[in-house]
Structure formats: structure tokens, C-alpha cells
Enzyme design. Sequence first.
Site, PDB file in Angstrom:
ATOM      1  CG  ASP A   1      20.996  22.580 -59.129  1.00  0.00           C
ATOM      2  OD1 ASP A   1      20.638  23.621 -58.537  1.00  0.00           O
ATOM      3  OD2 ASP A   1      20.183  21.770 -59.593  1.00  0.00           O
TER       4      ASP A   1
ATOM      5  CE1 TYR B   1      15.733  30.720 -58.692  1.00  0.00           C
ATOM      6  CE2 TYR B   1      17.769  29.760 -59.520  1.00  0.00           C
ATOM      7  CZ  TYR B   1      16.525  29.612 -58.923  1.00  0.00           C
ATOM      8  OH  TYR B   1      16.071  28.371 -58.562  1.00  0.00           O
TER       9      TYR B   1
HETATM   10  C1  G6P Z   1      17.504  25.212 -58.924  1.00  0.00           C
HETATM   11  C2  G6P Z   1      18.231  26.032 -57.913  1.00  0.00           C
HETATM   12  C3  G6P Z   1      17.958  25.554 -56.539  1.00  0.00           C
HETATM   13  C4  G6P Z   1      16.477  25.496 -56.294  1.00  0.00           C
HETATM   14  C5  G6P Z   1      15.795  24.665 -57.325  1.00  0.00           C
HETATM   15  C6  G6P Z   1      14.303  24.748 -57.168  1.00  0.00           C
HETATM   16  O1  G6P Z   1      18.039  23.939 -59.001  1.00  0.00           O
HETATM   17  O2  G6P Z   1      19.599  26.075 -58.118  1.00  0.00           O
HETATM   18  O3  G6P Z   1      18.561  26.422 -55.640  1.00  0.00           O
HETATM   19  O4  G6P Z   1      16.194  24.968 -55.033  1.00  0.00           O
HETATM   20  O5  G6P Z   1      16.136  25.101 -58.592  1.00  0.00           O
HETATM   21  O6  G6P Z   1      13.728  23.842 -58.023  1.00  0.00           O
HETATM   22  P1  G6P Z   1      12.236  23.359 -57.831  1.00  0.00           P
HETATM   23  O7  G6P Z   1      12.093  22.339 -58.885  1.00  0.00           O
HETATM   24  O8  G6P Z   1      12.118  22.848 -56.435  1.00  0.00           O
HETATM   25  O9  G6P Z   1      11.396  24.567 -58.048  1.00  0.00           O
HETATM   26 MN    MN Z   2      20.488  27.138 -56.294  1.00  0.00          MN
END
Ligand code: G6P
Ligand code: MN
Length: 439
Positions: A169, A264
Site C-alpha cells: 500500500d 522507503y
Molecule cells: C506501509 C508499508 C507496509 C508496512 C507499513 C508499516 O504501509 O507499505 O509494507 O508494513 O507501512 O507501517 P507501521 O505503521 O506498522 O510502521
Molecule cells: Mn509495503
Amino acid sequence: TYKLAIAGGGSTYTPGIVRSLMDRLEDLPLSELRFYDIDGERQSKVVIAAKAVISEYTDRINIVETTDPQVAFDDVDFVFAQMRVGKYAMRELDEKIPLSHNVVGQETCGPGGLAYGLRTIFPMVELIDFVEKYAKPSCWIVNYSNPASIVAEGVRKLRPHARVINICDMPVATMRNMSAILGVEREELEVDYFGLNHFGWFTKVKVDGVDRLPELREHIYQYGLLTEDVSKIDYRHADSSWIKTFKNIKLIMDYFPDYIPNPYLQYYFFPDYIVETSNKEYTRANEVMDGREKSLFETVKNYEETGVLADEFHVGVHGIFIVDVTVSLAKNLAKRYLVMVENNGTIPNLPANAMVEVPCLITSKGPVPEYVGEIPYFHQAMIEQQLASEKILVEAITEGSYEKALQAFTLNKTFPSARVAKAVLDDLIEANKEYWPTL
Ligand code: G6P
Ligand code: MN
């Protein structure tokens, strides 16, 4: 009507995904919704919240909650996969062990992602085998399980014919911010993009056929990929650490004035800066455990005591996107989304067997990539290095090769040297004993 199973039903994302499914019952009518998790106790709490959400919409869906894969997948049409092997306790170590060596501590990028990849490949393959055994032959697995890039490579290699679509996402979440900046709806954006998962670039951001990328870049130089009113961005990314992540994009663009990078990429371009600005004692895993996790379980406890559901579990792009992809699959809509697919010439100057993230038309036969063409040498080189790191990592786990694991770590741009790569790998092996029997 369809039968759909959510594997990793105990995830904190489950209630949001369920609300998204309920919002789309006309497009994706469900007769049955099954929740499957290896941790039944955790899942049963989350399912209480999910059921409360469902009850706002309908009482005509049969709900099943199970830890038995046969019960979960028997005759289903779709599986949503969102496993987190080792849960947040292991995410915390994935982040903190590298940081203790002054290396990036992140869930999917750098050593944390490599470690998480080593844990996830075999459980993912096991899940695919269960689904193949019990589900309808036409069943699709729509997979959010991280680290998506490494998982996609592992699946490509070990189960090449599996009906799995690997999705993320982050591109849509980034597009949500872009649309807020431009003052349009996210659905109005048509983007071009190339890369690996969590390692790519937007090359065009079109609205009504006009490329607005230059304008977005001007905005990002001043404010990052954010609007003043953070309520306009995805609710899940309104935490201070995510705000920082979206601000840091500016850094990359100061140095490399081309395209718009996936957020990222900052971990690979500026690992030293990321380490300097990280809190080694309190990482994102801690924030999530103290925030999202705690609040979900408190909400459930409260609901059981009072019958009032304090959180409505808003639908964010995360929930919307997985349902969008599934509707396009189910109805053969050929909608255009960014997902992971085997390259096969889509980007001629990357290996044919790379799992790339590019615009695809989602048909009932799966994702059909749109031709991207050759990418610049610099981006190709960066991608090739990351790809090699991920591919060798998958070989390391399947062959049980320490040497290859060290090669994979050394190739990762987050490391300053092979010496540091080895030190971090050795600590991670110690922490993951239970999960990496072969290393
Ligand atoms: C985004 C990335 C995901 C990841 C997430 C982590 O949505 O696409 O791959 O797992 O962020 O988010 P968080 O809120 O758990 O740090
Ligand atoms: Mn992701």
C-alpha cells in the site's frame, strides 16, 4: 457470492480491511468470511471487533474463526494474506539489533527486512500449499505479507505457478498524499512508476492527462510529501514517525532531482542520517505496540464490558487497496494498479526474473504488466544491487547457506562494510534461532 479467508486474522489491520469489504459488498458479495491465524487467542479478540463492524452492515454473512487451515480454506474463492512471522516482538529486534551496530533499524529495509524475509518465506510457502490443497482451483491469494519484495522472490522461486498477487500500500498511500497536495481525488491520479517493492520511483503523476510531477516536486522541496492539514493524508500515516518519513523525501530530491522516490528509498540513500536521527531504545515497533496494538485490544475489552465500540475502525488506503485489487480480479475489470509481477521484459534492462513493482492491469487471469521500457543506468544499478541482495537472501534460506546470507547482507546498501554486515547477521542469527533452523 464469494467465500473469502483472511490469513493473519489476528492482525490489527483486520477490522479496517473488514470495514472496507463491507463497504464494497455490492462489488464483492460475500457469503462467508473466514478468519484464520496460528494464534487463536489473539485472533479471537480481533474477530470480536471485526464482527462488531460487520453487524453494522449485514447479518447474512457466515463468519468462521479458526486455527485449522482446512476449515479456513476449504472451497474459498479468495485469500487475503497478512502474516507477521514473529509478531511485533521480532519486529522490535529486527529494528533494534541493527541500530545497536549503528545500522538502519527498519521493518522491511536493510538488515531488519532481510531478517524478516528469512522468517517469512517458508511460512508463506506453507500457506500457499494449504490454499492449493483446500481452496477452489480458481482461488487467488492477495498478499500483503512483508517484506513483500523478498516474499515475492521466494514465492516466484519456490512456487512459480501459485496464484498469488503480491501487493503493497505504500505507492497508493504516497498517491493519497500527492492527491491531497494537488487538491484532487486519489482516483484521478494516473502514475508511472518502476522499481522493486519499497525501492522505486514515480516518473509521472498525471491528472487529466497533464503531468503534475514538476509541481509536486516544488511542493516537496518546501514541505515534504505532506499537506499542512495532516487529516488529508491517510490516517495510518499521521503518526509523527510517518510524518518524518514523508518529510525526508525532500532529502533525496535535494541530491537527485529526478522523479519522486518511494519514501522507503531514504533508508538506502541516507543510512547514516537515518541512524543519527533514530531512537535506538524506542523504535517504530514500540510505537505500534504502544499505539495501534494497545488501543485495539483496549477497544475490544471495553466493547465486551459496555457493548460500545469506541473505535469505528476507519478504512484507510490499506484496506481500500486490497479490496480494489480483488474486485478487479473477481470481475475481470483490468483496472490499473501498481503491484509486483515478474519482469519478463517489462523493464528490458533489468533481469527477466526480477519481481518488479510496475503498473499492471488486474484481470481475472492475474496482473498484466504495462511495458515500462529502459530505465536510467543509475536507477538500474541501484535496483540491481538491491535485487541481488534479495535474491541471494532467498538462496541463503533455501540452501541453508551462511555464506550467502553474509553476501546478501553485504550487498545491502544500508551497510557500511562487510565487517559490520557480519556482526549484525551474527546477532540476528542468535535472535532468530527458532525461526532459521537452517542458518
Ligand atoms: C506501509 C508499508 C507496509 C508496512 C507499513 C508499516 O504501509 O507499505 O509494507 O508494513 O507501512 O507501517 P507501521 O505503521 O506498522 O510502521
Ligand atoms: Mn509495503
